[in-house]
Design a protein around this motif. Structure first.
Motif, short mmCIF file in Angstrom:
data_model
loop_
_atom_site.label_atom_id
_atom_site.label_comp_id
_atom_site.label_asym_id
_atom_site.label_seq_id
_atom_site.Cartn_x
_atom_site.Cartn_y
_atom_site.Cartn_z
N LEU A 167 0.85 -1.14 -0.05
CA LEU A 167 -0.11 0.24 -0.03
C LEU A 167 0.72 1.40 0.06
O LEU A 167 0.56 2.20 -0.86
CB LEU A 167 -1.00 -0.05 1.33
N ASP A 172 -2.04 5.88 -4.96
CA ASP A 172 -3.47 5.90 -4.40
C ASP A 172 -4.27 5.44 -5.38
O ASP A 172 -5.51 4.97 -4.99
CB ASP A 172 -3.81 7.29 -3.86
N ASP A 173 -4.19 5.75 -6.87
CA ASP A 173 -5.11 5.41 -7.78
C ASP A 173 -4.99 4.02 -8.13
O ASP A 173 -5.62 3.66 -9.26
CB ASP A 173 -5.23 6.44 -8.88
N CYS A 174 -4.27 3.30 -7.72
CA CYS A 174 -3.90 1.94 -8.12
C CYS A 174 -4.83 1.18 -7.62
O CYS A 174 -4.84 0.79 -6.17
CB CYS A 174 -2.39 1.32 -7.81
N ILE A 176 -6.18 -2.16 -6.40
CA ILE A 176 -5.99 -3.43 -5.52
C ILE A 176 -6.47 -4.66 -5.70
O ILE A 176 -7.83 -4.57 -5.38
CB ILE A 176 -5.58 -3.33 -3.89
N ALA A 197 -6.88 -2.51 2.47
CA ALA A 197 -7.01 -1.90 1.40
C ALA A 197 -8.38 -0.84 1.17
O ALA A 197 -8.08 0.41 0.63
CB ALA A 197 -6.95 -2.75 0.06
N ARG A 202 -8.67 2.62 -1.22
CA ARG A 202 -8.42 1.96 -2.69
C ARG A 202 -9.65 1.34 -3.05
O ARG A 202 -10.87 0.95 -2.52
CB ARG A 202 -7.41 0.83 -2.47
#
Length: 398
Positions: A167, A172-174, A176, A197, A202
């Motif tokens: 994390l 932050d825009d990935c 998970i 997450a 996320r």
């Protein structure tokens, strides 16, 4: 459901034509046929470019496309993204009315008709090495052999601390995505990682079988803001080893009946390796279509009954990925932090780096990924490029 737009489009075409045909008689075409059956929509048959096949497909005749598309018919394309451009071009060359064509294949792909995975950063989490489900169409033995061949004591289980590092090391825009190459709940801390997450804000995806998952964990799961969930269910032939206990059936029923906070179904997509277990099918009922498309994982599954490329893409042909997008932004992280190019790389041909040691963008900026991206554009020679054998790769237009 993701098939609402598809069904609405097909009904429009049906009203404007003298009959419907599915273009493609393989896995994708058959799955679309089952969806239509569930919605009470009949077709006149299947069509293929190369002509009639031997016998019937699901009780329907298979015709040469050329003799059918001369008529006022509707065409539902039932092929993967790999071949969609070829089919569309064929129809245009024969002056077919493209208002009477709908691409059904995109609803059957691994992305389940979603476009966001192709346009977003995403990281698939393999929480553990070794999968209890051991699907027939999954190259687990290759994966385990490759991972442990140089170090039998290599880290097998991802820890809570490891996941916190993931994390910390991802944007932050990935997205998970709890899936990767194993059943995520084989790791006892998986539900805690999912909570972490979600708490981090996320967008969370989950691909699970719920095999041997405790009922209390499922009760917790359905309270979490999961953005997208795929449920892989038990099948009649046992191709996915999912113990069909009473607890399992109760868990399936729980998630099938659960709702997200916005009132939409908690489960977005359901698939199976073969026809679903009969009791599962009764639980699911007409709430979902259970997809059965399977593929050979870029040549890593040797069973010829899995969908596969008829010919490998040549080194002089440029490639685009239908799943990961132009920048190959859908990677996988393993329990020891190793980052792979995608979820087809069971032989670990393209190791990008280690996410515990460096952040996401740094790993992606380095050697292996950049070499692959150049190879896809034919700017660099790469002898063993996994993408050439992948069903989700297509030849790019110059």
């Amino acid at each position: 459901m993701i098939f609402t737009d598809l069904i609405n489009g097909i009904n429009r075409i049906k009203a404007e034509t003298d009959g419907l045909y599915i273009y493609g008689a393989g896995f994708y075409g058959k799955d679309i046929f089952r969806v239509l059956q569930n919605h009470g929509i009949d077709i006149k048959g299947f069509i293929t470019t190369n002509g009639k096949s031997d016998g019937l497909v699901l009780g329907k005749d298979v015709y040469p496309a050329k003799e059918i598309i001369e008529n006022n018919v509707g065409v539902i394309i039932g092929v993967s993204d790999t071949y969609i451009d070829q089919v569309m071009e064929y129809l245009k060359e024969h002056n077919f009315n493209m208002n009477h064509v709908i691409n059904g294949g995109r609803y059957i792909t691994d992305t389940g008709g979603r476009e966001d995975l192709r346009d977003s950063k995403a990281l698939e989490i393999s929480t553990i090495m070794g999968c209890s489900v051991n699907c027939h169409y999954c190259p687990q033995s290759l994966f385990l052999h490759t991972y442990f061949k140089d170090d039998k004591n290599r880290q097998r289980v991802m820890t809570i601390e490891n996941f916190q590092t993931i994390l910390d090391h991802t944007p932050d825009d990935c997205i998970i995505d709890f899936s990767g190459m194993t059943e995520p709940f084989n790791n006892k801390d998986c539900i805690k990682m999912i909570e972490m997450a979600c708490d981090a804000g996320r967008k969370v995806y989950l691909f699970t079988t719920l095999a041997e998952v405790e009922e209390s964990i499922v009760e917790k799961l359905i309270t979490l803001p999961i953005y997208y969930m795929t449920l892989h269910v038990a099948d009649k032939l046992g191709y996915a080893y999912i113990p069909t206990t009473e607890a399992y059936y109760r868990n399936v029923e729980r998630v099938i009946n659960a709702k997200k906070k916005d009132g939409t179904p908690f489960v977005d997509f359901i698939n199976a390796q073969t026809d679903p277990d009969e009791r599962v099918a009764k639980i699911v009922g007409d709430k979902y279509e259970i997809m059965r498309s399977v593929q050979n994982r870029a040549g890593n599954v040797k069973d010829e009954t899995a969908q596969h490329r008829k010919e490998l893409i040549r080194p002089d042909q440029k490639i685009k990925c239908c799943f990961c997008g132009d920048d190959l932004s859908n990677s996988v992280v393993l329990p020891d932090g190793t980052m792979l190019i995608c979820n087809m790389d069971y032989g670990m041909k393209h190791v990008l780096g280690n996410l515990y040691e460096e952040d996401y963008d740094t790993v992606r900026s380095k050697g292996e990924l950049q070499r692959v991206l150049r190879a896809l554009k034919c700017e660099e020679q790469m002898d063993e490029l996994l993408c050439r054998s992948c069903l989700l790769a297509r030849i790019a237009d110059d």
